[in-house]
Write an enzyme that holds these catalytic residues in place. Structure first.
Site, PDB file in Angstrom:
ATOM      1  N   LYS A  44       9.183 -21.093  21.830  1.00  0.00           N
ATOM      2  CA  LYS A  44       9.988 -19.882  21.718  1.00  0.00           C
ATOM      3  C   LYS A  44      10.743 -19.693  23.027  1.00  0.00           C
ATOM      4  CE  LYS A  44       7.919 -18.024  17.895  1.00  0.00           C
ATOM      5  NZ  LYS A  44       8.674 -18.081  16.667  1.00  0.00           N
ATOM      6  N   ARG A  96       0.817  -1.217   0.000  1.00  0.00           N
ATOM      7  CA  ARG A  96       0.000   0.000   0.000  1.00  0.00           C
ATOM      8  C   ARG A  96       0.847   1.261   0.000  1.00  0.00           C
ATOM      9  NH1 ARG A  96      -4.996  -0.705   3.674  1.00  0.00           N
ATOM     10  NH2 ARG A  96      -3.567  -0.067   5.298  1.00  0.00           N
ATOM     11  N   HIS A 110       5.011 -27.214  10.356  1.00  0.00           N
ATOM     12  CA  HIS A 110       6.412 -27.670  10.321  1.00  0.00           C
ATOM     13  C   HIS A 110       6.621 -29.017  11.034  1.00  0.00           C
ATOM     14  CE1 HIS A 110       6.896 -23.751   8.781  1.00  0.00           C
ATOM     15  NE2 HIS A 110       7.158 -23.104   9.889  1.00  0.00           N
ATOM     16  N   GLU A 151      13.365 -22.792  19.596  1.00  0.00           N
ATOM     17  CA  GLU A 151      13.900 -21.488  19.162  1.00  0.00           C
ATOM     18  C   GLU A 151      14.355 -20.720  20.395  1.00  0.00           C
ATOM     19  OE1 GLU A 151      11.807 -19.642  15.636  1.00  0.00           O
ATOM     20  OE2 GLU A 151      10.161 -20.587  16.672  1.00  0.00           O
ATOM     21  N   ASP A 169       5.060 -24.490   3.011  1.00  0.00           N
ATOM     22  CA  ASP A 169       5.577 -24.747   4.359  1.00  0.00           C
ATOM     23  C   ASP A 169       7.079 -24.682   4.155  1.00  0.00           C
ATOM     24  OD1 ASP A 169       6.838 -26.043   6.502  1.00  0.00           O
ATOM     25  OD2 ASP A 169       4.938 -26.964   7.049  1.00  0.00           O
ATOM     26  N   HIS A 170       7.718 -23.622   4.611  1.00  0.00           N
ATOM     27  CA  HIS A 170       9.104 -23.418   4.186  1.00  0.00           C
ATOM     28  C   HIS A 170      10.034 -24.528   4.683  1.00  0.00           C
ATOM     29  CE1 HIS A 170       9.810 -21.501   8.140  1.00  0.00           C
ATOM     30  NE2 HIS A 170      11.091 -21.718   7.921  1.00  0.00           N
TER      31      HIS A 170
HETATM   32  C1  BG6 Z   1       7.765 -19.697  10.897  1.00  0.00           C
HETATM   33  C2  BG6 Z   1       7.030 -19.328  12.158  1.00  0.00           C
HETATM   34  O1  BG6 Z   1       6.905 -20.423  10.051  1.00  0.00           O
HETATM   35  O2  BG6 Z   1       8.891 -20.508  11.221  1.00  0.00           O
HETATM   36  C3  BG6 Z   1       7.984 -18.593  13.106  1.00  0.00           C
HETATM   37  O3  BG6 Z   1       5.923 -18.497  11.837  1.00  0.00           O
HETATM   38  C4  BG6 Z   1       9.228 -19.391  13.350  1.00  0.00           C
HETATM   39  O4  BG6 Z   1       7.327 -18.312  14.334  1.00  0.00           O
HETATM   40  C5  BG6 Z   1       9.851 -19.845  12.021  1.00  0.00           C
HETATM   41  O5  BG6 Z   1      10.153 -18.577  14.057  1.00  0.00           O
HETATM   42  C6  BG6 Z   1      11.005 -20.816  12.263  1.00  0.00           C
HETATM   43  O6  BG6 Z   1      11.633 -21.055  11.048  1.00  0.00           O
HETATM   44  P1  BG6 Z   1      13.154 -21.515  10.974  1.00  0.00           P
HETATM   45  O7  BG6 Z   1      13.401 -21.700   9.514  1.00  0.00           O
HETATM   46  O8  BG6 Z   1      13.967 -20.418  11.592  1.00  0.00           O
HETATM   47  O9  BG6 Z   1      13.244 -22.779  11.764  1.00  0.00           O
END
Ligand code: BG6
Length: 490
Positions: A343, A52, A243, A219, A180-181
């Site tokens: 976290k 935007r 994940h 994390e 889903d990365h």
């Molecule tokens: C994301 C979450 O999909 O994955 C985050 O929304 C998380 O909260 C992150 O920190 C963790 O990804 P990676 O690649 O650092 O393990």
């Protein structure tokens, strides 16, 4: 999952909605920069960022040139390549709710309507449908178009089904890329290589020989600048639904007949559907939710979750989850899968631990430990197998020693970031590393009763100090089943 990595791609327009957002800066632009630097992008390949904010392309390039290099390892950053990468960037200021504003985007795209077109929706899920309506009404969806959606898709099975149904009005399933990365991480793809590229493990991969499986995504960071989003989401929706379950299904699935995307997705869906539902009193027995309070990480005192901006004082959002899961199948019946994520834990660590059964009758005076396969995915990639050997000396005492594979030492090439692989696959039209709608629904179908159970029993998350391994209840959960978390620092 093909070896197409070195091939130059077809001409494309990558259109990123959420173009000024965090993900674009931290991951998407660095990923495209690397592919550009490695000469994999065709001359006619553009990255069109949409947001935007009222900016010209020059102003936007200035802004990203300030920010993005900070997210690229300095040893990998080269000013010359960055400058030439920036010539691929276009910026379009657009309010997605104002249909009259799509004209500028249409002008850009229609200059070459035959290119592959990827609409990447890096926005809140509540905007997905609106954006699809917008691009459809502007006549921008061509046969060569794809849409990519960030997770989590919806908040529960019903909302995911609704979003998927609405998207299906504009795109076919073959055009929809649900991200889903974790699936883009080389380390996660290596799990498949380990299981299906080696004959060694398959005979062991079953209930008769495995005692339990532990999956940890820990994390050390807190919610950072995302507290507003996170408080509406929580660890179960943010990490477990996607994940953690993806790691679980890749570990547990039957060998697919080929590397073809349908073959793999079919096997993954079967595992998701065989997860034993956690309902009623089992929610309390088999799940733990936690929330971090202040504590010390890396020698520094950090505030608790409730002290974050944008988090209400009485928030019950969980920042930690532990679950005892079971898979009702011939291969896995009776093997507990212990899952946990949180976290502000002691360190960043993504690890899968497979504990094998102990020998049926021990002739040695040995510790009652099992052989153990430890697959570390983050921060470094390694595989260790703990076996027992006789220590030096005149006795027959056995001790655990590790067969140790450190992938950073073995492979000298830079490890790609997950989004490099995923963006390339979208442009190539390869859906293997993306979720089918049925997978997403099946994952929610297992998660929904847990959320319902938490809401019903009105319990609050257990507190844990930042810098720890989560609430005491997490150790109690695994101890009740007769096991303990593997936390050895090795
Ligand atoms: C994301 C979450 O999909 O994955 C985050 O929304 C998380 O909260 C992150 O920190 C963790 O990804 P990676 O690649 O650092 O393990």
């Amino acid at each position: 999952m093909t070896n197409e990595n070195d091939r130059v791609l077809e001409p494309f327009d990558l259109v990123i909605f959420g173009g000024t957002g965090d993900l674009t800066m931290r991951k998407l632009l660095p990923a495209m920069y690397f592919r550009h630097r490695e000469a994999q992008l065709p001359e006619q390949g553009r990255v069109i960022c949409i947001a935007r904010t009222d900016l010209t392309t020059e102003g936007f390039v200035e802004r990203i040139s300030d920010k993005v290099p900070g997210f690229i390892d300095e040893r990998e950053f080269d000013q010359e390549s960055w400058r030439s990468f920036c010539s691929r960037i276009e910026y379009v200021s657009l309010d997605i709710n104002d249909q009259s504003r799509y004209g500028a985007l249409a002008d850009l795209l229609n200059a070459d309507p035959d290119r592959v077109r990827v609409f990447y929706l890096s926005t809140a899920p509540s905007l997905f449908v609106r954006i699809c309506e917008g691009v459809a009404a502007a006549g921008l969806i061509t046969r060569q178009s794809r849409v990519a959606l960030e997770k989590p898709l919806g908040r529960d099975a019903a909302s995911a089904i609704d979003i998927n149904d609405r998207l299906a009005e504009y795109f076919t399933e073959q055009q929809i890329y649900r991200i889903d990365h974790y699936l883009g991480k080389e380390t996660v793809q290596n799990l498949m290589a380990l299981r299906f590229g080696n004959s060694l493990f398959e005979p062991l991969w079953r209930r008769e020989l495995i005692s339990d499986v532990q999956i940890t995504i820990a994390e050390d960071l807190g919610v950072e600048g995302r507290a507003g989003f996170y408080d509406q989401t929580g660890a179960l929706r943010d990490m477990v639904q996607n994940h953690i379950l993806q790691l679980l299904v890749i570990l547990a699935m039957e060998p697919p007949v080929s590397i073809d995307s349908d073959a793999i997705r079919d096997e993954k869906i079967k595992v998701l559907r065989s997860l034993k539902p956690i309902t009623g009193n089992d929610v309390d027995r088999n799940t733990v939710r936690g929330q971090y309070k202040s504590g010390v990480t890396d020698g520094e005192r950090v505030p608790g979750y409730l002290e974050s901006d944008d988090v209400p004082d009485d928030s019950h959002t969980e920042t930690f989850v532990a679950i005892k899961a079971e898979i009702d199948s011939w291969r896995w019946k009776g093997v507990p899968f212990f899952l946990r994520t949180g976290k502000r834990l002691q360190e960043k660590r993504t690890e899968i631990v497979i504990n094998f059964k102990t020998v049926p009758h021990s002739i040695f005076d040995m510790p009652g430990q099992p052989n153990r396969l430890m697959i570390r995915l983050q921060p470094e990639e390694s595989i260790k197998l703990a076996i027992f050997a006789k220590g030096r000396g005149d006795d027959m005492r056995l001790q655990a020693v590790n067969l140790d594979l450190d992938f950073n030492k073995i492979f000298k090439k830079r490890q790609m970031i997950a989004y490099e692989r995923l963006l390339l696959d979208m442009i190539r039209g390869n859906q293997t590393l993306f979720n089918h709608r049925d997978e997403v629904t099946a994952a929610w179908a297992w998660i929904d009763p847990i959320i319902a159970g938490w809401e019903k029993n009105e319990s609050t998350p257990q507190q844990y100090p930042a810098g720890s391994w989560g609430p005491a209840a997490s150790s109690a959960l695994i101890a009740r089943a007769g096991y303990s978390w593997f936390e050895e620092d090795n």
